[in-house]
Design an enzyme around this catalytic site. Structure first.
Site, mmCIF file in Angstrom:
data_model
loop_
_atom_site.group_PDB
_atom_site.id
_atom_site.type_symbol
_atom_site.label_atom_id
_atom_site.label_comp_id
_atom_site.label_asym_id
_atom_site.label_seq_id
_atom_site.Cartn_x
_atom_site.Cartn_y
_atom_site.Cartn_z
ATOM 1 N N LYS A 78 35.710 38.825 -5.301
ATOM 2 C CA LYS A 78 34.854 39.344 -6.385
ATOM 3 C C LYS A 78 34.714 40.862 -6.259
ATOM 4 O O LYS A 78 34.813 41.599 -7.249
ATOM 5 C CB LYS A 78 33.475 38.669 -6.336
ATOM 6 C CG LYS A 78 33.512 37.256 -6.873
ATOM 7 C CD LYS A 78 32.277 36.442 -6.524
ATOM 8 C CE LYS A 78 32.519 34.984 -6.959
ATOM 9 N NZ LYS A 78 31.512 34.037 -6.487
ATOM 10 N N ASP B 3 26.058 34.340 -13.465
ATOM 11 C CA ASP B 3 26.550 33.009 -13.117
ATOM 12 C C ASP B 3 26.107 31.980 -14.170
ATOM 13 O O ASP B 3 26.544 30.835 -14.140
ATOM 14 C CB ASP B 3 26.001 32.590 -11.741
ATOM 15 C CG ASP B 3 27.104 32.218 -10.768
ATOM 16 O OD1 ASP B 3 28.276 32.235 -11.179
ATOM 17 O OD2 ASP B 3 26.782 31.918 -9.600
ATOM 18 N N GLN C 245 25.732 33.938 -4.052
ATOM 19 C CA GLN C 245 26.811 33.007 -3.716
ATOM 20 C C GLN C 245 26.225 31.685 -3.209
ATOM 21 O O GLN C 245 25.400 31.678 -2.292
ATOM 22 C CB GLN C 245 27.718 33.646 -2.649
ATOM 23 C CG GLN C 245 28.943 32.851 -2.309
ATOM 24 C CD GLN C 245 29.961 32.760 -3.450
ATOM 25 O OE1 GLN C 245 30.195 33.738 -4.143
ATOM 26 N NE2 GLN C 245 30.520 31.586 -3.657
#
Ligand code: NDP
Length: 294
Positions: free
Chosen positions: A54, A121, A98
């Site tokens: 990322k 997200d 995460q």
């Protein structure tokens, strides 16, 4: 019949290039550098790999990348304080924590603490609810990638029969909503569904997001169906190594499907590219700029 392979590598590279072009434009025209903050708790090796990728891809697209690595025993209060800081930081337009988090941290509380405008997200209940209501929302990246891959085969999904196998908040449920937005007719299957082969046999579009190696057999598929395999399963090989396989029996499916994504090289490639799209969209929305052209 040999199915066309949907090349996630090529489609993701094209998407990243288009994001980079739009980032360059908003920098030039609006002096805005989109910024993504990724928070990693602990040192799970798979999560570390994802976070590194990322970081690299965010920078390659011309955006600012902020990494926050916290020890596995960080307290919930400290993590919430970090998120509050990122919510208030004008250089940060996207926040990604995460997952999975260590057990002592309450994932729902952490996700709910992220400003929905920066929730790249797409997991905050505001975004999930907006998506379910058919309103504009930041949508989870993997399902977004699935739609882009499907549209590389079918420019319009209107009226097509789709089956989504799996109903997680991360993949299955948002994918169903995105397919509805595309005017597909959607069946949602899960561990309690009866006669999956029969349900699949009616589907023009099959999405497998289960986490069970090669569960979907070639014989289940309608001839010519488009198959999007979300599954990532690491299995041991005879040589004592490991390899990745999907939720679909790929070799069998090749003979029946019209088009199929490989694992690896399919959906997985799209997830980070769509994260860049979401970060760019979030930055433009926060600054009240027109939505970017990606
Ligand atoms: P979850 O474990 O959260 O959800 C799995 C879903 O599959 C559940 O809804 C479950 O049903 C359903 N399921 C389990 N067994 C069966 C069965 N026998 N028949 C039908 N349905 C079943 O997984 P995720 O959604 O997070 O991930 C799914 C897969 O996608 C995993 O392999 C994961 O690694 C991969 N993944 C890949 C990504 C990528 O970038 N390519 C990103 C995210 C995930 P129920 O709800 O009834 O329990």
């Amino acid at each position: 019949m040999t199915a066309r392979i949907i090349d996630g590598k090529v489609i993701a590279a094209d998407l990243r290039a288009r994001v980079a072009g739009e980032v360059a434009r908003v920098k030039r025209e609006n002096s805005l550098t989109p910024g993504l903050a990724v928070v990693l708790v602990g040192n799970d090796p798979a999560s570390e790999v994802y976070v590194r990728s990322k970081h690299t891809q965010t920078q390659a697209a011309g955006m600012a990348s902020f990494e926050h690595k916290l020890s596995a025993d960080v307290s919930q209060a400290d993590l919430l304080a970090l998120i509050a800081g990122l919510n208030g930081d004008p250089a940060v337009h996207g926040i990604l924590v995460q997952l999975p988090l260590p057990k002592h941290l309450h994932t729902e509380t952490i996700i709910n603490a992220i400003d929905p405008a920066k929730d790249v997200d797409g997991l905050h209940p505001n975004n999930a609810g907006r998506l379910a209501g058919g309103f504009a929302a930041l949508s989870p990246c993997t399902p977004l990638g699935c739609i882009i891959l499907t549209r590389s085969v079918h420019p319009s999904l209107e009226g097509m029969n789709a089956i989504v196998i799996g109903r997680s908040n991360l993949v299955g449920r948002p994918l169903v909503q995105l397919l509805l937005n595309e005017n597909a007719t959607v069946t949602i299957a899960h561990s309690r569904s009866r006669d999956l082969p029969k349900l699949c046999a009616q589907a023009d579009l099959v999405y497998a997001a289960v986490g069970k190696p090669e569960m979907v057999r070639g014989s289940w598929l309608k001839p010519g169906a488009t198959v999007i395999d979300v599954g990532i399963n690491r299995i041991p090989t005879a040589e004592g190594k490991t390899k990745l396989i999907g939720d679909v029996a790929f070799q069998e499916a090749l003979d029946v499907a019209g088009a199929i994504t490989p694992v690896p090289g399919g959906v997985g490639q799209m997830t980070v590219a769509c994260l860049l799209v979401n970060t760019l969209r979030a930055a433009c929305a926060i600054h009240k700029l027109p939505a970017p052209g990606v």
